[in-house]
Design a protein around this motif. Sequence first.
Motif, PDB file in Angstrom:
ATOM      1  N   UNK A 171     -29.739  21.094 -27.463  1.00 46.24           N
ATOM      2  CA  UNK A 171     -29.585  19.631 -27.525  1.00 46.24           C
ATOM      3  C   UNK A 171     -29.013  19.099 -26.210  1.00 46.24           C
ATOM      4  N   UNK A 172     -28.005  19.793 -25.680  1.00 48.70           N
ATOM      5  CA  UNK A 172     -27.393  19.349 -24.420  1.00 48.70           C
ATOM      6  C   UNK A 172     -28.390  19.435 -23.268  1.00 48.70           C
ATOM      7  N   UNK A 173     -29.171  20.500 -23.218  1.00 50.44           N
ATOM      8  CA  UNK A 173     -30.152  20.643 -22.138  1.00 50.44           C
ATOM      9  C   UNK A 173     -31.191  19.526 -22.189  1.00 50.44           C
ATOM     10  N   UNK A 174     -31.651  19.184 -23.402  1.00 49.78           N
ATOM     11  CA  UNK A 174     -32.619  18.088 -23.548  1.00 49.78           C
ATOM     12  C   UNK A 174     -31.985  16.771 -23.100  1.00 49.78           C
ATOM     13  N   UNK A 175     -30.733  16.532 -23.522  1.00 53.34           N
ATOM     14  CA  UNK A 175     -30.061  15.282 -23.181  1.00 53.34           C
ATOM     15  C   UNK A 175     -29.851  15.153 -21.676  1.00 53.34           C
ATOM     16  N   UNK A 176     -29.378  16.223 -21.056  1.00 51.08           N
ATOM     17  CA  UNK A 176     -29.126  16.185 -19.609  1.00 51.08           C
ATOM     18  C   UNK A 176     -30.417  15.934 -18.846  1.00 51.08           C
ATOM     19  N   UNK A 177     -31.467  16.625 -19.229  1.00 51.28           N
ATOM     20  CA  UNK A 177     -32.745  16.471 -18.530  1.00 51.28           C
ATOM     21  C   UNK A 177     -33.298  15.065 -18.714  1.00 51.28           C
ATOM     22  N   UNK A 178     -33.183  14.521 -19.926  1.00 46.89           N
ATOM     23  CA  UNK A 178     -33.751  13.203 -20.226  1.00 46.89           C
ATOM     24  C   UNK A 178     -32.930  12.087 -19.607  1.00 46.89           C
ATOM     25  N   UNK A 179     -31.605  12.157 -19.752  1.00 44.83           N
ATOM     26  CA  UNK A 179     -30.742  11.056 -19.307  1.00 44.83           C
ATOM     27  C   UNK A 179     -30.633  11.017 -17.794  1.00 44.83           C
ATOM     28  N   UNK A 180     -30.469  12.182 -17.197  1.00 44.78           N
ATOM     29  CA  UNK A 180     -30.255  12.222 -15.754  1.00 44.78           C
ATOM     30  C   UNK A 180     -31.539  12.472 -14.967  1.00 44.78           C
ATOM     31  N   UNK A 181     -32.648  12.585 -15.677  1.00 48.11           N
ATOM     32  CA  UNK A 181     -33.953  12.764 -15.039  1.00 48.11           C
ATOM     33  C   UNK A 181     -33.893  13.894 -14.008  1.00 48.11           C
ATOM     34  N   UNK A 182     -33.447  15.046 -14.476  1.00 50.22           N
ATOM     35  CA  UNK A 182     -33.256  16.216 -13.599  1.00 50.22           C
ATOM     36  C   UNK A 182     -34.620  16.697 -13.109  1.00 50.22           C
ATOM     37  N   UNK A 183     -34.908  16.392 -11.880  1.00 52.09           N
ATOM     38  CA  UNK A 183     -36.203  16.786 -11.314  1.00 52.09           C
ATOM     39  C   UNK A 183     -36.147  18.239 -10.857  1.00 52.09           C
ATOM     40  N   UNK A 184     -37.327  18.816 -10.737  1.00 50.28           N
ATOM     41  CA  UNK A 184     -37.424  20.188 -10.274  1.00 50.28           C
ATOM     42  C   UNK A 184     -37.346  21.212 -11.372  1.00 50.28           C
ATOM     43  N   UNK A 185     -37.085  20.765 -12.599  1.00 53.19           N
ATOM     44  CA  UNK A 185     -37.023  21.687 -13.730  1.00 53.19           C
ATOM     45  C   UNK A 185     -38.310  21.583 -14.542  1.00 53.19           C
ATOM     46  N   UNK A 186     -38.927  22.725 -14.794  1.00 59.50           N
ATOM     47  CA  UNK A 186     -40.093  22.729 -15.679  1.00 59.50           C
ATOM     48  C   UNK A 186     -39.618  22.513 -17.110  1.00 59.50           C
ATOM     49  N   UNK A 187     -40.373  21.712 -17.861  1.00 49.22           N
ATOM     50  CA  UNK A 187     -40.015  21.429 -19.252  1.00 49.22           C
ATOM     51  C   UNK A 187     -41.148  21.870 -20.169  1.00 49.22           C
TER      52      UNK A 187
END
Length: 541
Positions: free
Chosen positions: A202-218
């Motif tokens: 849940x935290x990984x999804x939230x961090x990626x979505x909220x902070x738009x962490x680029x460079x990470x494959x989803x």
Amino acid sequence: MRFGLGLRRDRVWPDVLAGVTLAALAVPEVLGYARIAGMPVESGLYTLLLPLVVFAVLGASRYLVVGADSATAAMLAAGLAGVAAPGSPDYVHLAGVTALVVGVLLVLARLVRLGVLAEFLSRTVLVGFLTGVGVSVAVGQLPEALGLPAAPGSTIGKLVAVARGIGDVSPGSAAMAAAVVLVVLGAKWTRSPVPGALVAVVAAIAVTRVFDWTGLAVVGPVPAGLPRPTLPVPDLADLRAVLPMALSMVVVILAQSAATARAYAARHDERPDTDRDVVGLAGANLAAAVSGAFVVNGSPTKTQMVAGAGGRSQVAQLAAAGVSLVAVLLLAPALAWLPLPALAAVVLLIGLDLVDLPAIRRIRAVRGTEFAVALLTAAAVVVLGVRTGIVVAVAASIVDHLRHSYSPRNSVLVKADTGHWHSLPVVPGARTVPGLVVYRFGSGLYFANASRLAEDVAKLVGDDPPRWFCLDAAAIGDVDFTAGTVVAAARARLDRAGVRFVVSGALDPVRDQLIGYGVPAEAFHETSGEVLEEFLRGPMN
């Protein structure tokens, strides 16, 4: 008061709560199993729906939880490697065909009572096999966890590829994977009531979505809603591709499911029903085949999740299926933002959890030879792959069994002053009393160990033969034709030496076999004590 599924009215609420706990723990886990299997992530969620319900209704065990499993997931990926691209429509079709074939084979196993196949993997070999699977799964996730290109080939090849590419590690991917590992392990160490894997996902999804962490494959888009029921109709080429793998899976499913169900039945003083559990496993795999899932198995980890949460009936599994249904209908779109390094870290930890270090230490402490067998099995899986490893595992179990029966613990019985029998080594001159040898053969008599009988008879008769030689057959469950000829030859040798040959403690079927091989009916006595008394009453004593 009890009603369906082994449920008591006072257990309804605790079992429902245990089912909710199972769903919370299992949802992130089955996403990882889907990745291991090379399947779309939503197919992992589907394993928590219809297969879970079908086993709950058809199976006998009140505790066994059936679902996606790392061992069979790894076997699926290994078996379909090179046949179809992971995640492709052809791959998904073949995965469905595999579940269908496994279900049919389990039906056949039940009809011809082949639940005995569950015994073909000893506990020692199963520990080694799962250790090898765990190491293979963990190593296979390293490239994705570190942001490196996928490394095809064997486990050793993947490890070498990771070592060579260590300079190209993606800091973002490695940081995400490390954070997930810390969260999961931290939850375990602090005994958090909230599953660490669920928090991490849940935290990984939230961090990626909220902070738009680029460079990470989803993960990418995950379809919401229920799977469309589809029967995967195989052609001859499909069957050729999946049948060897399906046969191997059936052995693992029977062994692992039976061992788990028996362990929990024994813990609660209940009697297991392996045959009915096989029916449930067959139904669960057939359900997986038509619902977009993949092969399911009796899961020790999920079973412990329910037991640890207080579940005592299959109502817990029905509750878990209900919660999982909500997740499929409402939460699937959010999984699109799940970073692949985070998922790889969850899967890596699942793999490492399969390495049962306490069991390995116990085996090493008490059975050095079996420890070597476990290591051999683990090494075979890691070096040769899961598909070949299961063949080695079964072969190792059989060889280990043959090793024990080939060298039975034979002895000369002596009656102590207290009236109890005790055993002496088989050495020249060993006697129960002067003039009498009561010789116990320590296992079934068959072609591979019959020569031990002949050798021991020669050793005990020697140059100073006893007057009586008693074969204590209490431990003999069968005498094959080769062994029968050896017994006849031993009798002839004793006759030539003037030694009377008698048999004690033989089961009725063994008695009939020995009479068929030429031992006279009057040679049989009920017990070795009866032989001793008759000998002592003889005219020369």
